[in-house]
Design an enzyme around this catalytic site. Structure first.
Site: not given
Ligand code: PLP
Length: 409
Positions: A227, A366
């Site tokens: 990320k 998630c």
């Protein structure tokens, strides 16, 4: 702080010049994974082209180069998060593996019935499920800090949630589903005051904010490379040295041992006792290059750029009629902006936006406890990084207007 030139940054990312049909790609799914600049792609490819060998094994030139590059990445990651020594960093595949390492190596060893682990309803599943598993295995209890209507942690009952029974507080530094930046200094101070350790899920925070583990006095920090411009399967776990000494390894195998006998083995020193088998060497070398890239921009400049884009996006999305989940003040959040748009299901929205070249995420991210808290099955989410522009926010809002036209026909 010197601002950076976004067009210069964009030129380093080959994928950003791709077209989606006849439309330029507008990549707004950075909370899921960022794109990679040439510098990172080259570092990983050059590792294979020029230096490839297993690390810590070969007593020949390539083996030494591979080890040096791999350990060099550890030095860079340690410095990037303010760790005192590179040995305080365990290389992992990212935040999920890091949190599981804490849950196996620390929690299963030290938790007992009557103990409590405190997490929040804002967490990604990778900071929920490992604690469900560890508390079930040890007889400890899992408790949750609830959320306010505007997407903050509701700390009004913290005194009864965080007690001398709490052995670990595990909390995200920045929510992937709401964008919220959590009050870590306050939480860490309160947890330490009752003798609890603190683990921070840094998957979203570390790529976007300057982090100093020493100043925060955090006990564990989970870091995702993918990320923050780095290859997939790169990342790590920071932990205080005395904790790493006390923890058990999660994986057994080569390299993590000192000696092996018929009936037992002894462990290598930290960090190697946690790094069994052949590691993701090229990927962590790529992470080192990603850190060099972010350091050259300056993390304060990264944050300033994202604040600007996020404030603009919040304003434009709200004006367009979107219901935004999470804080409306850009200062309180990162650049992951979750929203509902005029009752168009997020999956339909993402499909229509894709026709205009705009890549957003649709789903529960998630974070099903967040979805439950706000009574939605899913949200659409646009998330920004160093190469995103206000023109791309405009492209998102234009695409939403087209979706609105389709659904109100
Ligand atoms: N925690 C948060 C807040 C995340 O956003 C993510 C990824 O989406 C993770 C954990 C999982 O990270 P990784 O993919 O590195 O395992």
């Amino acid at each position: 702080m010197t601002p950076f030139d976004v067009q210069t940054v964009r030129a380093d990312f080959p994928i950003l010049s791709r077209m989606v049909g006849d439309r330029p790609l507008v990549y707004l799914d950075n909370a899921a994974t960022s794109q990679r600049p040439n510098q990172v792609i080259d570092a990983e490819a050059d590792f294979y082209r020029l230096h490839n060998a297993n690390a810590h094994r070969g007593l020949y030139m390539l083996g030494e180069e591979a080890t040096e590059l791999f350990e060099g990445a550890r030095v860079k990651l340690a410095a990037f998060v303010g760790a005192r020594a590179p040995e305080n960093i365990i290389f992992t595949r990212g935040t999920t593996e890091s949190m599981n390492l804490v849950a196996y190596g620390w929690a299963r060893k030290f938790l007992k019935p009557g103990d409590e682990v405190l997490i929040t309803e804002m967490e990604h599943h990778s900071n929920i499920v490992p604690w469900q598993m560890a508390t079930q295995a040890t007889g400890a209890t899992l408790r949750y800090i609830p959320l306010t209507d505007d997407g903050l942690l509701d700390l009004s009952d913290l005194g009864s949630l965080l007690t001398e029974r709490t052995k670990l507080l595990s909390v995200t530094g920045m929510s992937n589903a709401l964008g919220t930046i959590t009050p870590l200094a306050l939480l860490i101070g309160a947890a330490h005051a009752v003798g609890a350790l603190v683990a921070v899920d840094g998957a979203q925070m570390v790529p976007h904010l300057a982090v100093d583990v020493e100043a925060l006095d955090v006990d564990f920090l989970a870091i995702s490379g993918h990320k923050m411009l780095a290859p997939t399967a790169s990342g790590g776990l920071y932990a205080k040295p005395e904790i790493l000494e006390a923890m058990d390894p999660m994986f057994g195998g080569g390299e993590m041992i000192r000696e092996v006998f018929h009936d037992h083995a002894t462990w290598n020193t930290v960090p190697y006792k946690f790094e069994a088998g052949t590691m993701q060497i090229a990927q962590q070398v790529g992470l080192g290059a990603a850190i060099d890239y972010l350091n050259a921009l300056g993390m304060d400049a990264v944050r300033a750029h994202e604040l600007d884009i996020t404030a603009y996006a919040l304003r434009r999305l709200e004006d367009a009629g979107a219901r935004i989940f999470g804080p409306m003040n850009a200062e309180d959040r990162g650049g992951a902006v979750s929203f509902w748009f005029k009752d168009v299901h997020p999956h339909d929205l993402a499909t229509i936006l894709n026709e205009d070249g705009v890549a957003i995420r649709a789903g529960h991210h998630c974070a099903q406890l967040v979805m439950r808290r706000y009574g939605v099955p899913a949200t659409a989410r646009a998330s920004f990084y160093i190469y995103n522009t206000k023109e791309e926010v405009d492209a998102l809002v234009d695409a939403l207007a087209r979706a609105d036209g389709i659904f109100t026909l």
